[in-house]
Design an enzyme around this catalytic site. Structure first.
Site, PDB file in Angstrom:
ATOM      1  N   PHE A 149     -17.487 -27.490  37.774  1.00 33.07           N
ATOM      2  CA  PHE A 149     -16.317 -26.607  37.864  1.00 33.07           C
ATOM      3  C   PHE A 149     -15.062 -27.330  38.343  1.00 33.07           C
ATOM      4  O   PHE A 149     -13.946 -26.889  38.096  1.00 33.07           O
ATOM      5  CB  PHE A 149     -16.625 -25.425  38.810  1.00 33.07           C
ATOM      6  CG  PHE A 149     -16.472 -25.763  40.274  1.00 33.07           C
ATOM      7  CD1 PHE A 149     -15.228 -25.726  40.895  1.00 33.07           C
ATOM      8  CD2 PHE A 149     -17.565 -26.159  41.043  1.00 33.07           C
ATOM      9  CE1 PHE A 149     -15.079 -26.055  42.244  1.00 33.07           C
ATOM     10  CE2 PHE A 149     -17.429 -26.498  42.379  1.00 33.07           C
ATOM     11  CZ  PHE A 149     -16.169 -26.442  42.976  1.00 33.07           C
ATOM     12  N   CYS A 281     -15.024 -35.036  43.556  1.00 27.48           N
ATOM     13  CA  CYS A 281     -16.161 -35.929  43.788  1.00 27.48           C
ATOM     14  C   CYS A 281     -15.688 -37.229  44.437  1.00 27.48           C
ATOM     15  O   CYS A 281     -16.499 -37.988  44.952  1.00 27.48           O
ATOM     16  CB  CYS A 281     -16.852 -36.242  42.479  1.00 27.48           C
ATOM     17  SG  CYS A 281     -15.737 -37.014  41.316  1.00 27.48           S
TER      18      CYS A 281
HETATM   19  P1  NAD Z   1     -23.420 -28.039  39.589  1.00 31.11           P
HETATM   20  O1  NAD Z   1     -24.412 -29.125  39.648  1.00 31.11           O
HETATM   21  O2  NAD Z   1     -23.737 -26.738  40.254  1.00 31.11           O
HETATM   22  O3  NAD Z   1     -23.111 -27.658  38.057  1.00 31.11           O
HETATM   23  C1  NAD Z   1     -22.797 -28.644  37.114  1.00 31.11           C
HETATM   24  C2  NAD Z   1     -23.234 -28.151  35.735  1.00 31.11           C
HETATM   25  O4  NAD Z   1     -24.663 -27.952  35.746  1.00 31.11           O
HETATM   26  C3  NAD Z   1     -22.623 -26.829  35.332  1.00 31.11           C
HETATM   27  O5  NAD Z   1     -22.280 -26.875  33.965  1.00 31.11           O
HETATM   28  C4  NAD Z   1     -23.741 -25.820  35.591  1.00 31.11           C
HETATM   29  O6  NAD Z   1     -23.700 -24.710  34.712  1.00 31.11           O
HETATM   30  C5  NAD Z   1     -24.994 -26.640  35.347  1.00 31.11           C
HETATM   31  N1  NAD Z   1     -26.122 -26.197  36.174  1.00 31.11           N
HETATM   32  C6  NAD Z   1     -26.065 -25.663  37.423  1.00 31.11           C
HETATM   33  N2  NAD Z   1     -27.308 -25.375  37.867  1.00 31.11           N
HETATM   34  C7  NAD Z   1     -28.162 -25.738  36.886  1.00 31.11           C
HETATM   35  C8  NAD Z   1     -29.588 -25.706  36.760  1.00 31.11           C
HETATM   36  N3  NAD Z   1     -30.368 -25.226  37.733  1.00 31.11           N
HETATM   37  N4  NAD Z   1     -30.138 -26.168  35.624  1.00 31.11           N
HETATM   38  C9  NAD Z   1     -29.360 -26.662  34.632  1.00 31.11           C
HETATM   39  N5  NAD Z   1     -28.002 -26.705  34.698  1.00 31.11           N
HETATM   40  C10 NAD Z   1     -27.411 -26.266  35.810  1.00 31.11           C
HETATM   41  O7  NAD Z   1     -22.042 -28.634  40.127  1.00 31.11           O
HETATM   42  P2  NAD Z   1     -20.678 -27.885  40.408  1.00 31.11           P
HETATM   43  O8  NAD Z   1     -20.813 -27.045  41.627  1.00 31.11           O
HETATM   44  O9  NAD Z   1     -20.140 -27.257  39.177  1.00 31.11           O
HETATM   45  O10 NAD Z   1     -19.727 -29.139  40.724  1.00 31.11           O
HETATM   46  C11 NAD Z   1     -19.634 -29.726  41.991  1.00 31.11           C
HETATM   47  C12 NAD Z   1     -20.552 -30.921  42.118  1.00 31.11           C
HETATM   48  O11 NAD Z   1     -20.266 -31.868  41.094  1.00 31.11           O
HETATM   49  C13 NAD Z   1     -20.356 -31.676  43.424  1.00 31.11           C
HETATM   50  O12 NAD Z   1     -21.626 -32.063  43.902  1.00 31.11           O
HETATM   51  C14 NAD Z   1     -19.531 -32.892  43.024  1.00 31.11           C
HETATM   52  O13 NAD Z   1     -19.661 -34.012  43.868  1.00 31.11           O
HETATM   53  C15 NAD Z   1     -20.090 -33.162  41.682  1.00 31.11           C
HETATM   54  N6  NAD Z   1     -19.172 -33.951  40.878  1.00 31.11           N
HETATM   55  C16 NAD Z   1     -19.471 -35.273  40.707  1.00 31.11           C
HETATM   56  C17 NAD Z   1     -18.610 -36.075  39.991  1.00 31.11           C
HETATM   57  C18 NAD Z   1     -18.900 -37.525  39.798  1.00 31.11           C
HETATM   58  O14 NAD Z   1     -18.153 -38.152  39.091  1.00 31.11           O
HETATM   59  N7  NAD Z   1     -19.945 -38.084  40.363  1.00 31.11           N
HETATM   60  C19 NAD Z   1     -17.444 -35.532  39.429  1.00 31.11           C
HETATM   61  C20 NAD Z   1     -17.187 -34.179  39.617  1.00 31.11           C
HETATM   62  C21 NAD Z   1     -18.068 -33.396  40.350  1.00 31.11           C
END
Ligand code: NAD
Length: 503
Positions: A149, A281
């Site tokens: 998100f 992130c």
């Molecule tokens: P999230 O892991 O909850 O969701 C990411 C994606 O995975 C979304 O599209 C979501 O629909 C999907 N998803 C969620 N739960 C799932 C499940 N159980 N099974 C399959 N798919 C699932 O992450 P978020 O809250 O949207 O984003 C924040 C996180 O992303 C933070 O931990 C942040 O550090 C990380 N992030 C990392 C980077 C990087 O470059 N390393 C960049 C941006 C964000």
């Protein structure tokens, strides 16, 4: 209430499922749209469209592909303000910051416009007598992107321009929290002349993700999100034989040595900890401070944190908006409370923060917590909110020990006026992206982005040269054209594997 659709085969499509989810404005807490959550059938439809489109798109000449990328770049630049406002409404970040993320995404598009150069391959003339060898890279087919998100434009643009430029068809599964930007991008791709089906969007949650991970026609998966889901994506997609890069969460440390320009460090730490309400992130969430300057630094940080202007994303002059959901606010406030219980010192407390006129918004105020220890919960967890921990250390050596013992390894920074200290840090730190007096060292698009340890699962970083390699596979041709008329190269067939270079 408007329904947010999928985008399949060049048009908006309502899904086949019944499940929906509200999309909220985090600054008001109000529902602004309803999202239809994708099903396996919706994913099948998108992948079928992408598979068909791949057959023609992958045969487009490099210059025709580059022309689409150039038009897409111009449209994105032209519509930045409109798109930034859309992002701000669903995500909560301030409009100027949303424009900034679009700018970083635009940079990747610009990188991808160089595809004729990036894909030109290598050639060895006369590798053996009358034999030439050349290698080049071909697209994989249908590739999927699953995105978080916090960067609803930039992260899809870390992936899709590179995947598409290299000749693949792309299926995006954006975050269900701020899904509208994905459709805006789909429309721009179409207006840029991208054939229908090359860029598809399936909205949704785990059901849509799982359908992509198990789909036989999806060749590769790029994921960015939290660490537990990144691990799951990596394990599941790998078991299905897919190529996978899965970027996870982070805990980024900013080291401040006693010889640093403290005012400069404080300005950068504050912006990097509280910008986008800490939902980056690459946010600096831990200041690792040399003891001798810690009191002075914490006093300066506290003053800066109190001066941060918190407001709705479209409020002129606001530095920082709300966090994404009521649940996120509750979780972040709980972690601040844990610091109190664990014996750290809350210097600036963002709990219970309200913005006049936005009493139902999901706001957390900038928070500075001093004397945090690495056992404390607020240190061990990724807070993903406007919370800056201060860990006091004796010097550079201890700072490196703290950072290297942390399970995450996304980004880090050092503030110092010593080249020697900076170089020791750069070489000794077990983190993928390092800033020297640069707080958020997100690499420019012609390098690649990626962390180490629990911040990335898979071998490949995103965009830049590693992105090109990820979305393509190599082919090597060894070629000879016998001069039948002269007979000079006939008769050299051998039953033995030849290592004779004179051949
Ligand atoms: P999230 O892991 O909850 O969701 C990411 C994606 O995975 C979304 O599209 C979501 O629909 C999907 N998803 C969620 N739960 C799932 C499940 N159980 N099974 C399959 N798919 C699932 O992450 P978020 O809250 O949207 O984003 C924040 C996180 O992303 C933070 O931990 C942040 O550090 C990380 N992030 C990392 C980077 C990087 O470059 N390393 C960049 C941006 C964000």
């Amino acid at each position: 209430m408007s329904l947010i659709t999928h985008w399949i085969d060049g048009k908006p499509v309502e899904g086949s499922g019944e499940r929906t989810q509200p999309v909220l404005n985090p600054a008001t807490g109000e529902q602004i749209a309803t999202l239809g959550l994708g099903t396996t059938a919706d994913v099948d439809r998108a992948v079928a469209s992408a598979t068909e489109a791949f057959a023609t798109w992958s045969q487009y000449s490099l210059s025709k592909r580059a022309a689409v990328l150039f038009r897409f770049r111009d449209l994105l630049a032209e519509h930045t303000d409109e798109l930034a406002r859309l992002v701000s409404r669903e995500h909560g970040k301030v409009v100027s910051d949303a424009a900034g993320e679009i700018g970083r995404g635009l940079e990747v598009v610009e990188f991808a416009t160089g595809l004729p150069h990036l894909l030109k391959g290598e050639y060895s003339d006369q590798a053996a007598t009358g034999v030439d060898v050349y290698s080049f890279r071909e697209p994989l087919g249908v590739v999927a992107g699953i995105t978080p998100f916090n960067f609803p434009v930039m992260v899809p643009l870390w992936m899709s321009p590179v995947a598409i430029a290299t000749g693949n068809a792309f299926v995006l599964k954006p975050s269900e929290r701020d899904p509208s930007a994905s459709l805006f991008l789909a429309d721009l791709w179409q207006r840029a002349g991208l054939p229908d089906g090359v860029f598809n969007v399936v909205q949704g949650d785990k059901e849509a993700v799982d359908a992509l991970l198990h789909h036989a026609d999806v060749a590769a998966v790029s994921f960015v999100g939290s660490t537990p889901i990144a691990k799951y994506i990596h394990a599941t997609a790998s078991a299905e034989g897919k190529r996978v890069q899965a970027l996870g969460g982070a805990k980024n440390h900013g080291v401040v040595l006693a010889d640093a320009d403290l005012d400069d460090a404080v300005d950068h730490l504050t912006a990097a900890a509280f910008g986008a309400a800490g939902e980056r992130c690459m946010a600096l969430s831990v200041a690792v401070v040399e003891d001798s300057v810690a009191d002075e630094l914490v006093a300066k940080l506290a003053a800066k944190a109190r001066a941060v202007k918190v407001g709705a994303g479209d409020e002129p002059g606001a530095d920082m908006g709300p966090v994404i959901t009521a649940a996120a606010k509750e979780r972040i406030e709980g972690l601040i409370s844990s610091a109190d219980r664990d014996g750290a010192q809350i210097v600036v407390d963002g709990r219970g923060y309200t913005v006049p006129g936005h009493e139902n918004g999901f706001f957390v105020g900038p928070t500075v917590i001093d004397r945090v220890a690495t056992e404390h919960e607020v240190y061990r967890e990724e807070v993903f909110g406007p919370v800056l921990d201060v860990v006091r250390v004796s010097g550079l050596e201890e700072a490196l020990e703290v950072i290297n013992a942390n399970p995450y390894g996304n980004g880090t920074a050092i503030f110092t006026s010593s080249g020697e200290a900076a170089r020791t840090f750069q070489r000794g730190v077990k983190v993928g992206m390092v800033g020297v007096n640069v707080p958020i060292p997100v690499p420019v698009a012609w390098h690649s982005f990626g962390g180490w340890k629990d911040s990335l699962f898979g071998e490949s970083h995103v965009y830049g040269p590693e992105g090109i390699a990820f979305y393509t596979r190599g082919k090597v041709v060894t070629q000879r054209w016998p001069h039948r008329a002269h007979g000079d190269l006939r008769g050299d067939a051998s039953f033995h594997f030849s290592g004779d270079a004179s051949k």
